[in-house]
Scaffold this motif. Structure first.
Motif, PDB file in Angstrom:
ATOM      1  N   LYS A  23      -2.848  40.533  -3.175  1.00 26.38           N
ATOM      2  CA  LYS A  23      -2.736  40.233  -1.733  1.00 26.38           C
ATOM      3  C   LYS A  23      -3.075  38.779  -1.451  1.00 26.38           C
ATOM      4  N   LYS A  24      -4.137  38.274  -2.089  1.00 32.60           N
ATOM      5  CA  LYS A  24      -4.525  36.873  -1.895  1.00 32.60           C
ATOM      6  C   LYS A  24      -3.398  35.934  -2.317  1.00 32.60           C
ATOM      7  N   CYS A  25      -2.624  36.350  -3.312  1.00 36.83           N
ATOM      8  CA  CYS A  25      -1.562  35.493  -3.838  1.00 36.83           C
ATOM      9  C   CYS A  25      -0.231  35.696  -3.119  1.00 36.83           C
ATOM     10  N   GLY A  26      -0.232  36.516  -2.074  1.00 35.69           N
ATOM     11  CA  GLY A  26       0.967  36.631  -1.244  1.00 35.69           C
ATOM     12  C   GLY A  26       1.929  37.745  -1.599  1.00 35.69           C
ATOM     13  N   PHE A  27       1.564  38.595  -2.559  1.00 37.02           N
ATOM     14  CA  PHE A  27       2.448  39.710  -2.919  1.00 37.02           C
ATOM     15  C   PHE A  27       2.536  40.720  -1.778  1.00 37.02           C
ATOM     16  N   LYS A  28       3.714  41.309  -1.622  1.00 35.48           N
ATOM     17  CA  LYS A  28       3.912  42.351  -0.607  1.00 35.48           C
ATOM     18  C   LYS A  28       3.904  43.708  -1.301  1.00 35.48           C
ATOM     19  N   TYR A  29       3.225  44.666  -0.694  1.00 39.99           N
ATOM     20  CA  TYR A  29       3.188  46.032  -1.218  1.00 39.99           C
ATOM     21  C   TYR A  29       4.536  46.692  -0.959  1.00 39.99           C
ATOM     22  N   GLU A  30       5.136  47.247  -2.016  1.00 39.51           N
ATOM     23  CA  GLU A  30       6.467  47.855  -1.881  1.00 39.51           C
ATOM     24  C   GLU A  30       6.434  49.374  -1.832  1.00 39.51           C
ATOM     25  N   GLY A  31       5.364  49.958  -2.362  1.00 36.27           N
ATOM     26  CA  GLY A  31       5.293  51.414  -2.385  1.00 36.27           C
ATOM     27  C   GLY A  31       4.650  51.902  -3.663  1.00 36.27           C
ATOM     28  N   CYS A  32       4.662  53.202  -3.816  1.00 34.33           N
ATOM     29  CA  CYS A  32       3.995  53.809  -4.968  1.00 34.33           C
ATOM     30  C   CYS A  32       5.011  54.558  -5.812  1.00 34.33           C
ATOM     31  N   LEU A  33       5.023  54.279  -7.090  1.00 32.51           N
ATOM     32  CA  LEU A  33       5.872  54.997  -8.040  1.00 32.51           C
ATOM     33  C   LEU A  33       5.003  56.106  -8.637  1.00 32.51           C
ATOM     34  N   ASP A  35      12.672  29.382 -12.936  1.00 30.89           N
ATOM     35  CA  ASP A  35      13.725  29.688 -11.965  1.00 30.89           C
ATOM     36  C   ASP A  35      13.869  31.190 -11.700  1.00 30.89           C
ATOM     37  N   LEU A  36      12.754  31.885 -11.632  1.00 28.95           N
ATOM     38  CA  LEU A  36      12.793  33.318 -11.344  1.00 28.95           C
ATOM     39  C   LEU A  36      13.109  33.543  -9.865  1.00 28.95           C
ATOM     40  N   ASP A  37      13.714  34.686  -9.569  1.00 29.17           N
ATOM     41  CA  ASP A  37      13.992  35.046  -8.177  1.00 29.17           C
ATOM     42  C   ASP A  37      12.892  35.927  -7.597  1.00 29.17           C
ATOM     43  N   LEU A  38      12.238  36.687  -8.480  1.00 26.01           N
ATOM     44  CA  LEU A  38      11.238  37.637  -8.018  1.00 26.01           C
ATOM     45  C   LEU A  38      10.168  37.785  -9.090  1.00 26.01           C
ATOM     46  N   THR A  97       0.514  30.457 -12.137  1.00 26.36           N
ATOM     47  CA  THR A  97       1.537  31.152 -12.918  1.00 26.36           C
ATOM     48  C   THR A  97       2.753  31.450 -12.048  1.00 26.36           C
ATOM     49  N   ILE A  98       2.512  31.822 -10.794  1.00 28.69           N
ATOM     50  CA  ILE A  98       3.613  32.075  -9.858  1.00 28.69           C
ATOM     51  C   ILE A  98       4.419  30.791  -9.641  1.00 28.69           C
ATOM     52  N   LYS A  99       3.709  29.688  -9.397  1.00 28.83           N
ATOM     53  CA  LYS A  99       4.394  28.400  -9.206  1.00 28.83           C
ATOM     54  C   LYS A  99       5.248  28.081 -10.420  1.00 28.83           C
ATOM     55  N   TYR A 100       4.687  28.298 -11.601  1.00 26.17           N
ATOM     56  CA  TYR A 100       5.407  28.014 -12.847  1.00 26.17           C
ATOM     57  C   TYR A 100       6.650  28.905 -12.958  1.00 26.17           C
ATOM     58  N   ASP A 109      -0.069  56.889 -11.288  1.00 28.04           N
ATOM     59  CA  ASP A 109       0.905  56.248 -10.409  1.00 28.04           C
ATOM     60  C   ASP A 109       0.826  54.732 -10.600  1.00 28.04           C
ATOM     61  N   ASN A 110       1.882  54.051 -10.219  1.00 25.37           N
ATOM     62  CA  ASN A 110       1.865  52.590 -10.153  1.00 25.37           C
ATOM     63  C   ASN A 110       2.058  52.168  -8.704  1.00 25.37           C
ATOM     64  N   GLU A 111       1.174  51.341  -8.201  1.00 21.37           N
ATOM     65  CA  GLU A 111       1.420  50.714  -6.917  1.00 21.37           C
ATOM     66  C   GLU A 111       2.231  49.461  -7.196  1.00 21.37           C
ATOM     67  N   CYS A 112       3.296  49.286  -6.429  1.00 21.70           N
ATOM     68  CA  CYS A 112       4.280  48.243  -6.724  1.00 21.70           C
ATOM     69  C   CYS A 112       4.173  47.104  -5.717  1.00 21.70           C
ATOM     70  N   TYR A 113       4.156  45.892  -6.252  1.00 23.86           N
ATOM     71  CA  TYR A 113       4.072  44.688  -5.423  1.00 23.86           C
ATOM     72  C   TYR A 113       5.164  43.730  -5.859  1.00 23.86           C
ATOM     73  N   ALA A 114       5.623  42.882  -4.928  1.00 26.58           N
ATOM     74  CA  ALA A 114       6.620  41.897  -5.290  1.00 26.58           C
ATOM     75  C   ALA A 114       6.456  40.632  -4.462  1.00 26.58           C
ATOM     76  N   LEU A 115       6.889  39.539  -5.062  1.00 21.92           N
ATOM     77  CA  LEU A 115       6.880  38.243  -4.402  1.00 21.92           C
ATOM     78  C   LEU A 115       8.242  37.619  -4.639  1.00 21.92           C
ATOM     79  N   LEU A 116       8.899  37.217  -3.559  1.00 19.45           N
ATOM     80  CA  LEU A 116      10.228  36.620  -3.685  1.00 19.45           C
ATOM     81  C   LEU A 116      10.128  35.112  -3.727  1.00 19.45           C
ATOM     82  N   ASN A 117      10.988  34.501  -4.511  1.00 18.27           N
ATOM     83  CA  ASN A 117      11.064  33.058  -4.578  1.00 18.27           C
ATOM     84  C   ASN A 117      11.773  32.547  -3.328  1.00 18.27           C
ATOM     85  N   LYS A 118      11.019  31.902  -2.446  1.00 17.86           N
ATOM     86  CA  LYS A 118      11.639  31.363  -1.215  1.00 17.86           C
ATOM     87  C   LYS A 118      12.227  30.001  -1.553  1.00 17.86           C
TER      88      LYS A 118
END
Length: 177
Positions: free
Chosen positions: A144-154, A124-127, A115-118, A167-176
């Motif tokens: 974590k296995k899929c490469g997401f970085k932990y950004e913090g807790c909301l 053409d997503l950036d994030l 899904t990330i690849k897609y 709370d929400n723990e926030c993760y993000a993956l950037l399109n390199k």
């Protein structure tokens, strides 16, 4: 137009969701363990499932039913949709749910990777973001296995159907690119 596409992995077929999937989706969505991890109320009847399907899943690019090739059954949903927490039309949020008998087998990791690849190559997503509740260890492992970085807790960011505020723990993956 909606891309009528299928993605195949070793064990899975990811394809657009249709109304014929209502029975399979209801079957696992009525399980209280499945919904509570994602913050939604277990479905009470198939009509509820159909309403949710129409609102969220049908004819949406980037949202897939997860079909187990070995038994042709829809066992979950994975997809990306506009991230409501970010004002950025190229930032989408990952979401997923999986029937409980299939937990712990690496199935969702397999589906999320595709899904990330897609999302990055076809949409053409950036994030791609992902949010989970602090106690949802299974979900965190997938991210974590899929490469997401932990950004913090909301903190105290979501009130659930049952009145609990989590709370929400926030993760993000950037399109390199």
């Amino acid at each position: 137009g909606i891309v009528k596409m299928q993605i195949e992995t070793e064990r899975l077929l990811l394809r657009p969701i249709t109304m014929e999937d209502a029975g399979d989706i209801f079957e696992y969505s009525k399980n209280p363990h499945v919904g509570s991890n994602a913050g939604w109320k277990p479905h009470g009847n198939i009509e509820e499932t159909i309403e949710i399907m129409k609102m969220i899943f049908i004819n949406q690019d980037g949202i897939f039913g997860i079909i187990l090739k070995s038994n042709k059954k829809l066992i979950g949903i994975v997809g990306v949709m506009l991230d409501p927490k970010r004002q950025n039309h190229k930032a989408y949020m990952l979401g997923y749910s999986l029937a409980e008998p299939y937990w712990g087998q690496g199935i969702m990791t397999e589906a999320v990777m595709e899904t990330i690849k897609y999302g990055f190559s076809q949409m053409d997503l950036d994030l791609i973001s992902a949010y989970c509740y602090p106690e949802n260890e299974r979900s965190k492992r997938i991210l974590k296995k899929c490469g997401f970085k932990y950004e913090g807790c909301l903190s105290q960011c979501e009130e659930l159907y049952n009145g609990r505020v989590l709370d929400n723990e926030c993760y993000a993956l950037l399109n390199k690119k």
